[in-house]
Scaffold this motif. Structure first.
Motif, PDB file in Angstrom:
ATOM      1  N   UNK A 287       0.833  -1.204   0.000  1.00 33.37           N
ATOM      2  CA  UNK A 287       0.000   0.000   0.000  1.00 33.37           C
ATOM      3  C   UNK A 287       0.868   1.256   0.000  1.00 33.37           C
ATOM      4  N   UNK A 288       1.853   1.302   0.893  1.00 34.60           N
ATOM      5  CA  UNK A 288       2.719   2.475   0.985  1.00 34.60           C
ATOM      6  C   UNK A 288       3.530   2.697  -0.292  1.00 34.60           C
ATOM      7  N   UNK A 289       3.966   1.600  -0.904  1.00 43.27           N
ATOM      8  CA  UNK A 289       4.763   1.745  -2.129  1.00 43.27           C
ATOM      9  C   UNK A 289       3.937   2.344  -3.270  1.00 43.27           C
ATOM     10  N   UNK A 290       2.624   2.158  -3.207  1.00 42.55           N
ATOM     11  CA  UNK A 290       1.743   2.677  -4.268  1.00 42.55           C
ATOM     12  C   UNK A 290       1.128   4.029  -3.927  1.00 42.55           C
ATOM     13  N   UNK A 291       1.283   4.466  -2.694  1.00 42.77           N
ATOM     14  CA  UNK A 291       0.685   5.710  -2.223  1.00 42.77           C
ATOM     15  C   UNK A 291       1.562   6.879  -2.627  1.00 42.77           C
ATOM     16  N   UNK A 292       1.016   7.839  -3.340  1.00 41.54           N
ATOM     17  CA  UNK A 292       1.805   8.958  -3.865  1.00 41.54           C
ATOM     18  C   UNK A 292       2.353   9.860  -2.760  1.00 41.54           C
ATOM     19  N   UNK A 293       1.545  10.209  -1.767  1.00 44.63           N
ATOM     20  CA  UNK A 293       1.965  11.138  -0.713  1.00 44.63           C
ATOM     21  C   UNK A 293       2.354  10.365   0.543  1.00 44.63           C
ATOM     22  N   UNK A 294       3.621   9.981   0.625  1.00 44.74           N
ATOM     23  CA  UNK A 294       4.095   9.187   1.748  1.00 44.74           C
ATOM     24  C   UNK A 294       4.325  10.008   3.015  1.00 44.74           C
ATOM     25  N   UNK A 295       4.176  11.323   2.936  1.00 40.94           N
ATOM     26  CA  UNK A 295       4.351  12.160   4.125  1.00 40.94           C
ATOM     27  C   UNK A 295       3.231  11.942   5.133  1.00 40.94           C
ATOM     28  N   UNK A 296       2.132  11.350   4.727  1.00 42.66           N
ATOM     29  CA  UNK A 296       1.000  11.097   5.621  1.00 42.66           C
ATOM     30  C   UNK A 296       1.145   9.779   6.381  1.00 42.66           C
ATOM     31  N   UNK A 297       2.131   8.962   6.022  1.00 45.06           N
ATOM     32  CA  UNK A 297       2.324   7.662   6.661  1.00 45.06           C
ATOM     33  C   UNK A 297       2.982   7.834   8.026  1.00 45.06           C
ATOM     34  N   UNK A 298       2.596   6.967   8.962  1.00 41.70           N
ATOM     35  CA  UNK A 298       3.151   7.026  10.318  1.00 41.70           C
ATOM     36  C   UNK A 298       3.408   5.616  10.828  1.00 41.70           C
ATOM     37  N   UNK A 299       4.574   5.398  11.435  1.00 44.73           N
ATOM     38  CA  UNK A 299       4.886   4.094  12.023  1.00 44.73           C
ATOM     39  C   UNK A 299       4.056   3.830  13.271  1.00 44.73           C
ATOM     40  N   UNK A 300       3.520   4.873  13.872  1.00 43.46           N
ATOM     41  CA  UNK A 300       2.817   4.702  15.141  1.00 43.46           C
ATOM     42  C   UNK A 300       1.305   4.700  15.005  1.00 43.46           C
ATOM     43  N   UNK A 301       0.800   4.814  13.814  1.00 39.90           N
ATOM     44  CA  UNK A 301      -0.658   4.870  13.593  1.00 39.90           C
ATOM     45  C   UNK A 301      -1.251   6.004  14.419  1.00 39.90           C
ATOM     46  N   UNK A 302      -2.408   5.795  14.949  1.00 44.34           N
ATOM     47  CA  UNK A 302      -3.075   6.828  15.746  1.00 44.34           C
ATOM     48  C   UNK A 302      -2.772   6.585  17.225  1.00 44.34           C
ATOM     49  N   UNK A 303      -1.940   7.412  17.813  1.00 42.56           N
ATOM     50  CA  UNK A 303      -1.586   7.273  19.215  1.00 42.56           C
ATOM     51  C   UNK A 303      -2.219   8.413  20.005  1.00 42.56           C
ATOM     52  N   UNK A 304      -2.944   8.052  21.031  1.00 44.95           N
ATOM     53  CA  UNK A 304      -3.512   9.035  21.939  1.00 44.95           C
ATOM     54  C   UNK A 304      -2.540   9.147  23.114  1.00 44.95           C
ATOM     55  N   UNK A 305      -1.765  10.211  23.153  1.00 46.52           N
ATOM     56  CA  UNK A 305      -0.712  10.320  24.165  1.00 46.52           C
ATOM     57  C   UNK A 305      -1.260  10.437  25.585  1.00 46.52           C
ATOM     58  N   UNK A 306      -2.543  10.695  25.746  1.00 50.32           N
ATOM     59  CA  UNK A 306      -3.109  10.758  27.096  1.00 50.32           C
ATOM     60  C   UNK A 306      -3.441   9.376  27.650  1.00 50.32           C
ATOM     61  N   UNK A 307      -3.513   8.359  26.783  1.00 53.00           N
ATOM     62  CA  UNK A 307      -3.882   7.036  27.272  1.00 53.00           C
ATOM     63  C   UNK A 307      -3.053   5.895  26.680  1.00 53.00           C
ATOM     64  N   UNK A 308      -2.406   6.090  25.561  1.00 47.38           N
ATOM     65  CA  UNK A 308      -1.677   5.015  24.890  1.00 47.38           C
ATOM     66  C   UNK A 308      -0.189   5.063  25.213  1.00 47.38           C
ATOM     67  N   UNK A 309       0.438   3.912  25.144  1.00 51.44           N
ATOM     68  CA  UNK A 309       1.886   3.887  25.236  1.00 51.44           C
ATOM     69  C   UNK A 309       2.414   2.801  24.321  1.00 51.44           C
ATOM     70  N   UNK A 310       3.669   2.924  23.949  1.00 54.34           N
ATOM     71  CA  UNK A 310       4.289   1.982  23.022  1.00 54.34           C
ATOM     72  C   UNK A 310       5.519   1.368  23.662  1.00 54.34           C
ATOM     73  N   UNK A 311       5.767   0.105  23.336  1.00 57.60           N
ATOM     74  CA  UNK A 311       6.956  -0.605  23.787  1.00 57.60           C
ATOM     75  C   UNK A 311       7.734  -1.061  22.572  1.00 57.60           C
ATOM     76  N   UNK A 312       9.006  -1.155  22.716  1.00 58.02           N
ATOM     77  CA  UNK A 312       9.845  -1.628  21.624  1.00 58.02           C
ATOM     78  C   UNK A 312      10.854  -2.616  22.187  1.00 58.02           C
ATOM     79  N   UNK A 313      11.161  -3.630  21.403  1.00 63.00           N
ATOM     80  CA  UNK A 313      12.185  -4.570  21.862  1.00 63.00           C
ATOM     81  C   UNK A 313      13.388  -4.514  20.967  1.00 63.00           C
TER      82      UNK A 313
END
Length: 87
Positions: free
Chosen positions: A61-87
């Motif tokens: 999908x991303x390779x075919x999407x013309x405007x890649x500036x709208x892409x995000x690795x974190x999707x929709x994150x609500x900083x008041x309630x969500x958190x992310x972990x990485x290994x």
């Protein structure tokens, strides 16, 4: 993850994907670290999650999407309630 995608161990490039867990923090805080870690690792099980397929579909999908500036690795994150972990 690299072996699931058949990417050689020596490949120095970035491979990033994500899964979601929707347990409330109150529930997670009452469980042992081992239980929480097992739940998170279970999302990598190909019998429970089509992670490889979903990641490849997103890459296509991303390779075919013309405007890649709208892409995000974190999707929709609500900083008041969500958190992310990485290994």
């Amino acid at each position: 993850m690299r072996q699931r995608f058949r990417i050689p161990q020596g490949y120095p490039g970035l491979l990033q994907t994500l899964t979601y867990n929707t347990d409330p923090i109150q529930k997670l805080s009452k469980e042992s670290l081992g239980v929480v870690a097992a739940k998170l690792r279970s999302q990598l099980d190909p019998k429970k999650n089509a992670l490889v397929f979903n990641t490849r579909a997103l890459a296509t999908f991303l390779s075919r999407w013309a405007d890649k500036t709208k892409a995000s690795f974190t999707a929709m994150v609500n900083v008041s309630s969500d958190f992310m972990l990485s290994s």
